[in-house]
Design an enzyme around this catalytic site. Structure first.
Site, PDB file in Angstrom:
ATOM      1  N   CYS A  41       1.003  -1.351  -0.140  1.00 19.15           N
ATOM      2  CA  CYS A  41       0.079  -0.196  -0.091  1.00 19.15           C
ATOM      3  C   CYS A  41       1.145   1.322  -0.393  1.00 19.15           C
ATOM      4  CB  CYS A  41      -0.869  -0.201   1.354  1.00 19.15           C
ATOM      5  SG  CYS A  41      -2.009   1.163   1.233  1.00 19.15           S
TER       6      CYS A  41
ATOM      7  N   CYS B 130       0.332   3.580   3.514  1.00 22.88           N
ATOM      8  CA  CYS B 130       0.975   2.899   4.439  1.00 22.88           C
ATOM      9  C   CYS B 130       2.236   3.378   4.947  1.00 22.88           C
ATOM     10  CB  CYS B 130       1.246   1.318   4.814  1.00 22.88           C
ATOM     11  SG  CYS B 130      -0.876   0.687   4.688  1.00 22.88           S
TER      12      CYS B 130
ATOM     13  N   HIS C 288      -3.745   0.672   7.819  1.00 29.01           N
ATOM     14  CA  HIS C 288      -4.541   0.459   6.072  1.00 29.01           C
ATOM     15  C   HIS C 288      -6.320  -0.328   6.352  1.00 29.01           C
ATOM     16  CE1 HIS C 288      -4.120  -0.937   2.284  1.00 29.01           C
ATOM     17  NE2 HIS C 288      -4.571  -2.527   2.948  1.00 29.01           N
TER      18      HIS C 288
ATOM     19  N   ASN D  59     -14.016   9.555  -1.899  1.00 25.79           N
ATOM     20  CA  ASN D  59     -14.769   8.504  -2.791  1.00 25.79           C
ATOM     21  C   ASN D  59     -14.534   7.147  -2.023  1.00 25.79           C
ATOM     22  OD1 ASN D  59     -15.228  10.097  -4.531  1.00 25.79           O
ATOM     23  ND2 ASN D  59     -12.914   9.566  -6.233  1.00 25.79           N
TER      24      ASN D  59
ATOM     25  N   HIS E   3      -7.208   1.751   1.611  1.00 22.05           N
ATOM     26  CA  HIS E   3      -6.886   2.759   3.198  1.00 22.05           C
ATOM     27  C   HIS E   3      -7.420   3.571   2.786  1.00 22.05           C
ATOM     28  CE1 HIS E   3      -2.743   3.743   5.499  1.00 22.05           C
ATOM     29  NE2 HIS E   3      -3.975   4.952   5.135  1.00 22.05           N
TER      30      HIS E   3
ATOM     31  N   HIS F  30      -8.314   7.056   2.739  1.00 24.27           N
ATOM     32  CA  HIS F  30      -8.088   8.637   2.372  1.00 24.27           C
ATOM     33  C   HIS F  30      -8.642   9.309   1.295  1.00 24.27           C
ATOM     34  CE1 HIS F  30      -8.128   5.930  -1.356  1.00 24.27           C
ATOM     35  NE2 HIS F  30      -7.872   6.949  -1.997  1.00 24.27           N
TER      36      HIS F  30
ATOM     37  N   GLN G 222      -9.290  13.113  -1.280  1.00 26.66           N
ATOM     38  CA  GLN G 222      -8.266  13.989  -2.287  1.00 26.66           C
ATOM     39  C   GLN G 222      -8.666  15.469  -1.826  1.00 26.66           C
ATOM     40  OE1 GLN G 222      -7.580  12.262  -6.331  1.00 26.66           O
ATOM     41  NE2 GLN G 222      -9.330  10.520  -5.190  1.00 26.66           N
TER      42      GLN G 222
END
Length: 384
Positions: A76, A79, A138, A178, A189, A191, A193
């Protein structure tokens, strides 16, 4: 006044991209480590083309075809780095981190776009795209973060909104998440944007024009979203939660099977315009809202969390109010709504659910969710 002030520490990755650590309050000062990957220099940006039929800008980013796609946990890129996985984050651990996307749709160049371009001509895709990793873990999701961590993310969004808004040529800053394979995520993971556009996006321009018309007709005394919030709070049947600074409701004319708007009671332009107390409550109600959305079904609900911020446009900005539009295409436990002929081609939405019933289900789900513990995560026990 809120005392939540995470430390922001900026560094550079080996290809020159900026990375910023946001450490929860109470952490010791961070010492940055170099990125040992020795990445090649950044490629030239893609391009933008002007669609004369619609008046929209289209970004052409063919280089994104090679971006990382659903890697295993041990590979990943979000991570913390290990000897076996030199990731995008050259640290043994972190709380929240923001960095420039390695495969950006826009940027890294910055430039002023013209109002349009002749047919057959293109311009560099100026702007900036950033990744916001909510936790070093993660697994999990934003809704599972402890309150203090969610509050740090809110502060990171405010920090980046102010910084990106100050860049040359930027017209709109859009934080979003998303969530879920059904939405099309390429990394598991947790997250989000942030896109900093060199133009006002079509949706923001459409909403902004209507908001400006309402604002002008009121003599600058009222905003359209504020009036809609007042109507929903008075009607009550589509309200989901009602706080001191923020309220959430399913809009009367919701487009999606699941759609919730989270709106500040005060007219605010963006994350950077919020007070400390407003950010405190926003972190708490947003966590509860996401938990309620996940409680609707036996499996996690895919969603798009779209934070609408006022465009950096002197005409549209005074009338545009900051708010969250949380949507999901999930219309039943085992069914998704796909945008087909009417929606995709004509933009004419046909909803599969009644907004009043969706709001009732969310209220029922919220009744079983306690308020988030409003305390900063100052120790490792509070990690997500």
């Amino acid at each position: 006044m809120s005392a939540h002030s995470p430390a922001a520490t900026s560094t550079r990755l080996s290809d020159g991209r900026e990375l910023i650590y946001f450490d929860d309050p109470g952490r010791p000062p961070r010492t940055t480590s170099p990125d040992a990957r020795g990445l090649p220099g950044r490629a030239e940006p893609g391009e933008v083309r002007y669609d004369e039929l619609s008046g929209d800008w289209i970004a052409v980013a063919a280089h994104r075809q090679s971006r990382t796609h659903l890697p295993p946990a041990e590979a990943c890129p979000l991570c913390p780095s290990t000897s076996g996985n030199l990731s995008e984050i050259p640290a043994e651990d972190y709380d929240v981190v923001v960095f420039e996307n390695r495969f950006p749709s826009l940027g890294p160049a910055l430039a002023e776009l013209p109002d349009s371009l002749p047919w057959g001509q293109s311009a560099p895709a100026a702007g900036r795209c950033e990744v916001v990793s909510f936790t070093s873990s993660h697994t999990g999701s934003f809704g599972g973060l402890p309150y203090g961590r969610a509050r740090t993310v809110v502060e990171a969004w405010a920090h980046r909104t102010a910084a990106l808004s100050a860049l040359s040529g930027i017209r709109q800053v859009f934080p979003f998440e998303n969530r879920g394979a059904d939405i099309g995520v390429t990394l598991h993971h947790p997250h989000g944007q942030i896109y900093a556009y060199p133009y006002v996006t079509p949706r923001a321009a459409q909403l902004g024009a209507r908001a400006r018309r309402f604002y002008d007709e009121s003599g600058g005394r009222a905003t359209l979203l504020g009036a809609l919030l007042d109507r929903e709070r008075t009607a009550g049947e589509r309200m989901v939660l009602d706080g001191t600074h923020f309220s959430a409701y399913v809009p009367f004319a919701a487009r999606w099977p699941l759609e919730v708007h989270l709106v500040p009671h005060r007219h605010a332009a963006d994350f950077a315009d919020l007070t400390g107390e407003e950010k405190d409550e926003l972190a708490e109600v947003y966590l509860r809202l996401l938990q309620a959305v996940d409680a609707l079904y036996d499996t996690p609900t895919p969603y798009i969390a779209a934070w609408h911020q006022a465009p950096l446009d002197t005409v549209l900005r005074p009338a545009a109010r900051f708010h969250l539009q949380l949507t999901s295409p999930r219309r039943a436990p085992d069914k998704l709504k796909f945008l087909a002929g009417s929606e995709a081609a004509m933009g004419a939405f046909i909803t599969d659910t009644r907004p009043e019933q969706v709001a009732g289900r969310l209220r029922s789900a919220l009744a079983g969710i306690p308020a988030a513990a409003a305390e900063p995560s100052t120790g490792r026990k509070a990690r997500a």
